[in-house]
Design an enzyme around this catalytic site. Structure first.
Site, mmCIF file in Angstrom:
data_model
loop_
_atom_site.group_PDB
_atom_site.id
_atom_site.type_symbol
_atom_site.label_atom_id
_atom_site.label_comp_id
_atom_site.label_asym_id
_atom_site.label_seq_id
_atom_site.Cartn_x
_atom_site.Cartn_y
_atom_site.Cartn_z
ATOM 1 N N ASP A 74 0.845 -1.189 0.000
ATOM 2 C CA ASP A 74 0.000 0.000 0.000
ATOM 3 C C ASP A 74 0.891 1.253 0.000
ATOM 4 O O ASP A 74 1.893 1.304 0.713
ATOM 5 C CB ASP A 74 -0.854 -0.033 1.277
ATOM 6 C CG ASP A 74 -1.929 1.039 1.311
ATOM 7 O OD1 ASP A 74 -2.854 0.946 0.496
ATOM 8 O OD2 ASP A 74 -1.831 1.948 2.155
ATOM 9 N N GLU A 112 14.558 -13.756 0.054
ATOM 10 C CA GLU A 112 14.793 -14.909 0.936
ATOM 11 C C GLU A 112 13.700 -15.959 0.768
ATOM 12 O O GLU A 112 13.845 -17.095 1.211
ATOM 13 C CB GLU A 112 14.802 -14.461 2.409
ATOM 14 C CG GLU A 112 16.014 -13.644 2.810
ATOM 15 C CD GLU A 112 15.933 -13.245 4.286
ATOM 16 O OE1 GLU A 112 15.449 -14.052 5.113
ATOM 17 O OE2 GLU A 112 16.338 -12.105 4.601
HETATM 18 C C1 BGC Z 1 -5.681 2.157 -0.359
HETATM 19 C C2 BGC Z 1 -6.856 2.892 0.182
HETATM 20 C C3 BGC Z 1 -6.453 3.411 1.555
HETATM 21 C C4 BGC Z 1 -5.149 4.210 1.505
HETATM 22 C C5 BGC Z 1 -4.573 4.426 2.849
HETATM 23 C C6 BGC Z 1 -4.708 3.296 -0.543
HETATM 24 O O1 BGC Z 1 -3.921 3.283 -1.509
HETATM 25 O O2 BGC Z 1 -5.932 1.475 -1.569
HETATM 26 O O3 BGC Z 1 -8.010 2.109 0.256
HETATM 27 O O4 BGC Z 1 -7.469 4.236 2.036
HETATM 28 O O5 BGC Z 1 -4.190 3.554 0.740
HETATM 29 O O6 BGC Z 1 -4.036 3.258 3.362
#
Ligand code: BGC
Length: 544
Positions: free
Chosen positions: A200, A260
């Site tokens: 993310d 790893e």
């Molecule tokens: C996720 C979102 C989230 C945000 C914060 C994004 O890129 O896909 O759903 O709200 O990151 O974590």
């Protein structure tokens, strides 16, 4: 299977809250996913990305993690995940999990300790700063979800920084102890056997230590948050609050960890105005991300589907990223569903099929979002049922992200379309989704569901669609998309009619054979011309 199973593969994204509810609480769960894995395997995808299912206060529905090592009780227990993984592997499906590493929840024990004062062991694990002499935040940084990215904490008497909601404080990656701790959280899931991570906000880990102000943006507003209206976040160039040079070094540490665990992969979500350029930096060579996830095909709330939209995304990528491997999606849990976003009139199954056909013909790894295989349109959510705080904040201008997050319709004649036995589900199942339920679509040969299966099965016969080079042809008509995919031994021309009217097209290549799976063309097929119906497409093999 080679270690590069993900290259040119097809992923299916699951948003676990809305996939299948096995225990009748109105929210999807891991066991629910396990019971529906056959559905996913039947599509012919290679892998699954599951959005976060870790312990979380659910302010951002799992993207605010309070314990990286535990499944949230809403979704089950860790052993449910093990069972899911085992069954997926038995069905030949890889699983990557979502790691939300840039920030934690404010309920994470690290933050709970950090906010108690500036002398505790975690005091420097988050980004704390004194107010300006007039009490205002330390600088001009803005949160993506609205308002300053600084919230004052009365206990500590300082501001802390958050790129998203105030309940999602950003970790301080300048502190090596934070990096080490995060890597151990990742190791935990590698040890459990996952095949990789979707990272993310992978360019958000570091911030400028000097907390310098971001400069204003003077060249338009598109790009930063996928929205198409003015909000302060889009008015800055995000020079100091993300995409810092140090970020790459941490990505290298993540890659070393992934190395790893043989055959694992890292998919990075890159969000910035110049996302393509950053993606190139982040996925070049073999010491960083394996692939980056592009937003280029997901901007806006209502857009026209044009040849130039697709072409410029792919050509920008080729120009800037060369051999880096891209990942494409038209839909996910953050954007308006493509079947509605690209269609200003009525949603039609033909448009949904066309979008899938384009996605699976592009050079790159493709991501199908749950429900795309059913051609689901965006749901309209009444204000009283809105869940996404971002939507509540922006309503009525925008309803936020709930419209693409409603529960999957499994059975047309059951309550909540068979998603849950609960009295009420966390988001409603819209009436129009009921008639698109998976069980109904099973029975129609030409349903979007059966089309998806046929498309992915058919695609496997043509290695050029998986790994070939791509070159575009200009038809001088923005409603006609055409490109070739070629390897040394195979040449395929892919042609798509993006309009809702029939089109006759002169072929720019010499047709050897029409290999399209749908037989979508109408009229006589000769070697020079082809007539495609509204939203029709074809693939032909050709000679030079
Ligand atoms: C996720 C979102 C989230 C945000 C914060 C994004 O890129 O896909 O759903 O709200 O990151 O974590």
């Amino acid at each position: 299977m080679s270690n590069e199973w993900w290259r040119g593969g097809i992923f299916y994204q699951i948003y676990p809250r809305s996939f299948f509810d096995s225990n009748g609480d109105g929210i999807g769960d891991l066991y629910g996913i396990t019971t529906k894995l056959e559905h996913i395997a039947s599509l012919g995808v290679d892998a699954i990305w599951i959005s976060p299912f870790y312990k979380s206060p659910m302010i951002d529905f799992g993207y605010d993690v309070s314990d990286y090592r535990d499944v949230d009780p809403i979704f089950g227990v860790n052993e449910d995940f093990d069972a899911l993984l085992r069954k997926a592997h038995n069905l030949g499906l890889k699983i990557i999990v979502d790691m939300v590493l840039s920030h934690t929840s404010d309920k994470h024990p690290w933050f709970v300790e950090s906010r108690t004062g500036n002398t505790n062991a975690k005091a420097d694990w988050y980004i704390w700063a004194d107010p300006k002499p007039d009490g205002t935040p330390p600088n001009n940084w803005q949160s993506i979800f609205g308002g300053p990215s600084w919230t004052f904490d009365t206990r500590r008497g300082q501001y802390y920084m958050h790129n998203f909601f105030k309940e999602q404080p950003d970790l301080n990656y300048h502190n090596p102890a934070v990096q080490d701790a995060i890597l151990e959280e990742c190791r935990f899931w590698f040890e459990r056997g996952v095949d990789g991570f979707r990272l993310d906000t992978a360019n958000f880990y570091f911030h400028d230590k000097e907390l310098r102000d971001n400069p204003p943006k003077t060249d338009g507003i598109a790009g930063a948050t996928q929205l198409d209206f003015i909000e302060p976040y889009a008015m800055q160039r995000h020079v100091y609050d993300k995409t810092r040079p140090e970020n790459i070094e941490f990505i290298k540490r993540l890659r070393a960890l992934s190395n790893e665990y043989e055959g694992t992969m890292l998919l990075g979500e890159i969000g910035d105005d110049n996302g393509t350029e950053i993606s190139a930096l982040y996925s070049s060579g073999d010491d960083k991300l394996h692939t980056t996830y592009s937003f280029s095909l997901m901007h806006g709330r209502r857009t026209e589907l044009t040849a130039s939209l697709i072409r410029s995304a792919i050509e920008d990528h080729l120009a800037q990223q060369g051999n880096c491997w891209p990942s494409w999606a038209f839909s996910n849990h953050d954007v308006v569903r493509s079947a509605s976003r690209f269609n200003t009139k009525n949603t039609t199954p033909d448009l949904a099929k066309l979008i899938l056909a384009i996605l699976c013909s592009l050079r790159g790894t493709a991501f199908i979002y749950q429900g795309e295989e059913l051609g689901l349109p965006e749901a309209e959510i009444p204000f009283e049922r809105l869940q996404d705080p971002w939507g509540k904040y922006l309503w009525p201008e925008w309803q936020g992200r709930d419209g693409c997050r409603t529960p999957m319709p499994w059975h047309s004649d059951k309550k909540h379309a068979g998603f849950s036995a609960a009295k009420e589900t966390w988001l409603p199942v819209p009436d129009e989704h009921q008639g698109l339920a998976a069980d109904l679509q099973e029975h129609y040969g030409d349903s979007t569901l059966n089309f998806t299966r046929a498309l992915l099965k058919w695609r496997k016969n043509y290695p050029a669609l998986k790994s070939g080079d791509i070159a575009f042809h200009d038809f001088g008509d923005n409603a006609l998309l055409g490109f070739s995919r070629t390897t040394e031994s195979e040449k395929i021309f892919c042609l798509f009619n993006l309009s809702d009217a029939e089109k006759t097209v002169s072929l720019p290549v010499k047709m050897k054979k029409n290999i399209t799976l749908q037989g979508k063309q109408t009229g006589p097929i000769d070697h020079e011309q082809i007539t495609l119906p509204a939203f029709g497409f074809c693939h032909i093999s050709f000679t030079d």
